[in-house]
Design a protein around this motif. Structure first.
Motif, PDB file in Angstrom:
ATOM      1  N   TYR B  35       5.564  -5.843   3.550  1.00  0.00           N
ATOM      2  CA  TYR B  35       4.626  -5.706   4.627  1.00  0.00           C
ATOM      3  C   TYR B  35       4.240  -7.181   5.082  1.00  0.00           C
ATOM      4  CZ  TYR B  35       3.221  -1.280   2.519  1.00  0.00           C
ATOM      5  OH  TYR B  35       3.492   0.276   2.137  1.00  0.00           O
ATOM      6  N   GLN B  37       0.818  -9.409   6.976  1.00  0.00           N
ATOM      7  CA  GLN B  37      -0.361  -9.402   7.252  1.00  0.00           C
ATOM      8  C   GLN B  37      -0.811 -10.671   8.003  1.00  0.00           C
ATOM      9  OE1 GLN B  37      -3.004 -10.348   3.511  1.00  0.00           O
ATOM     10  NE2 GLN B  37      -4.472  -8.634   4.413  1.00  0.00           N
ATOM     11  N   GLY B  40      -5.531 -12.251   7.276  1.00  0.00           N
ATOM     12  CA  GLY B  40      -6.538 -11.592   6.260  1.00  0.00           C
ATOM     13  C   GLY B  40      -6.995 -10.101   6.716  1.00  0.00           C
ATOM     14  N   ARG B  41      -6.124  -9.571   7.584  1.00  0.00           N
ATOM     15  CA  ARG B  41      -6.534  -8.225   8.201  1.00  0.00           C
ATOM     16  C   ARG B  41      -5.547  -7.210   7.370  1.00  0.00           C
ATOM     17  NH1 ARG B  41     -11.205  -7.769   8.901  1.00  0.00           N
ATOM     18  NH2 ARG B  41     -10.883  -6.016  10.293  1.00  0.00           N
ATOM     19  N   GLY B  42      -5.503  -6.018   7.846  1.00  0.00           N
ATOM     20  CA  GLY B  42      -4.692  -5.105   7.275  1.00  0.00           C
ATOM     21  C   GLY B  42      -3.383  -5.274   7.204  1.00  0.00           C
ATOM     22  N   LEU B  43      -2.481  -4.638   6.355  1.00  0.00           N
ATOM     23  CA  LEU B  43      -1.068  -4.871   6.075  1.00  0.00           C
ATOM     24  C   LEU B  43      -0.601  -3.884   7.222  1.00  0.00           C
ATOM     25  CD1 LEU B  43      -2.457  -5.329   2.940  1.00  0.00           C
ATOM     26  CD2 LEU B  43      -0.187  -6.011   2.613  1.00  0.00           C
ATOM     27  N   HIS B  45       3.486  -2.307   7.467  1.00  0.00           N
ATOM     28  CA  HIS B  45       4.483  -1.746   6.872  1.00  0.00           C
ATOM     29  C   HIS B  45       5.771  -2.300   7.613  1.00  0.00           C
ATOM     30  CE1 HIS B  45       7.935   0.770   5.347  1.00  0.00           C
ATOM     31  NE2 HIS B  45       7.439   0.664   4.086  1.00  0.00           N
ATOM     32  N   PHE B  88       4.396  -9.918   2.149  1.00  0.00           N
ATOM     33  CA  PHE B  88       4.180  -9.564   1.005  1.00  0.00           C
ATOM     34  C   PHE B  88       5.432  -8.479   0.355  1.00  0.00           C
ATOM     35  CE2 PHE B  88       0.095 -11.166  -0.197  1.00  0.00           C
ATOM     36  CZ  PHE B  88      -0.654 -11.532   1.050  1.00  0.00           C
ATOM     37  N   LEU B 101       1.279   0.755  -5.627  1.00  0.00           N
ATOM     38  CA  LEU B 101       2.204  -0.473  -5.247  1.00  0.00           C
ATOM     39  C   LEU B 101       1.614  -1.531  -6.016  1.00  0.00           C
ATOM     40  CD1 LEU B 101       2.466   0.012  -1.329  1.00  0.00           C
ATOM     41  CD2 LEU B 101       4.129   0.765  -3.074  1.00  0.00           C
ATOM     42  N   PHE B 103       1.541  -5.639  -5.691  1.00  0.00           N
ATOM     43  CA  PHE B 103       2.026  -6.752  -4.583  1.00  0.00           C
ATOM     44  C   PHE B 103       2.442  -8.040  -5.364  1.00  0.00           C
ATOM     45  CE2 PHE B 103       1.214  -4.548  -0.530  1.00  0.00           C
ATOM     46  CZ  PHE B 103       0.628  -3.763  -0.734  1.00  0.00           C
TER      47      PHE B 103
END
Lengths: 110, 113
Positions: B35, B37, B40-43, B45, B88, B101, B103
């Motif tokens: 993933y 990012q 610091g926001r959403g991951l 895929h 990640f 998951l 991480f």
């Protein structure tokens, strides 16, 4: 199609308070998972729900709880907030193996 | 602990160069996912590789998986400034009706224009 949505975007609470975070999955996705990401770390698994049932729980205290509604949206509740609960809370939905993440809710506990 | 380890923790390269990130884990997995990012926001895929696969490609991304060494690598070729982000690896474990998951701590990639 809309992606995973989360509300609110940001939240500031004080120690001891309670918080509710909300998540709407991608249409058609029946599984929702919650993760906590502390600054500088990778996300950590909190819960997985599938068809309104809890399917998995990470190593978090009982102050953390969640539920999933008939429309597959989900809420994460945290009671008796601690300073250490300050983090980015991420929701993910999935249809199969790939999880799709929302933008997260940034929780700050003062 | 099932947590993965990523290496390096931070990587700084010039635009156009290749970037390689490594991930190691401890217990058998169902699949491994990478993933990205931003800030610091959403991951987002990037790619999924199953435990019975050894290599997978997607655009400028190449992922390898060595289950005997319990390790994976992500190669980004011809990097761009827009690739600047944290990456990640996430190990997928399933059992007893649960799918989760785990991480790693991530690799922070900086691509200098």
């Amino acid at each position: 199609d809309a992606g995973v949505t989360q509300s609110p975007t940001h939240l500031i609470k004080t120690r001891g308070q309670h918080v509710t975070l909300r998540c709407s999955p991608i249409s058609g996705h029946k599984s929702v998972s919650w993760y906590q990401q502390v600054l500088g770390q990778g996300p950590q698994f909190i819960f997985q729900y599938y068809e309104k049932e809890e399917r998995g729980r990470g190593n978090f205290p009982d102050r953390f709880s969640a539920r999933q509604f008939p429309n597959y949206s989900s809420e994460l509740n945290v009671n008796a907030l601690l300073l250490g609960d300050s983090a980015l809370y991420l929701c993910a939905s999935s249809l199969s193996s790939t999880q799709y993440f929302g933008p997260g809710t940034r929780l700050t506990v003062l | 602990s099932q947590q993965g380890e990523e290496d390096p923790q931070a990587l700084s390269i010039q635009e156009g160069e290749n970037a390689t990130m490594n991930c190691s884990y401890k217990t058998s997995i169902n699949n491994l996912q990478w993933y990205r990012q931003n800030s610091g926001r959403g991951l987002v895929h990037l790619i999924l590789i199953r435990s019975n696969e050894r290599e997978k490609h997607s655009g400028r991304l190449r992922v390898t998986l060595d289950t005997s060494k319990k390790s994976s690598s992500l190669l980004i070729t011809a990097s761009r400034a827009a690739d600047t982000a944290s990456y990640f690896c996430a190990m997928a474990y399933s059992g007893a009706g649960s799918y989760q998951l785990t991480f790693g701590k991530g690799t922070k990639l900086s691509v200098i224009p």
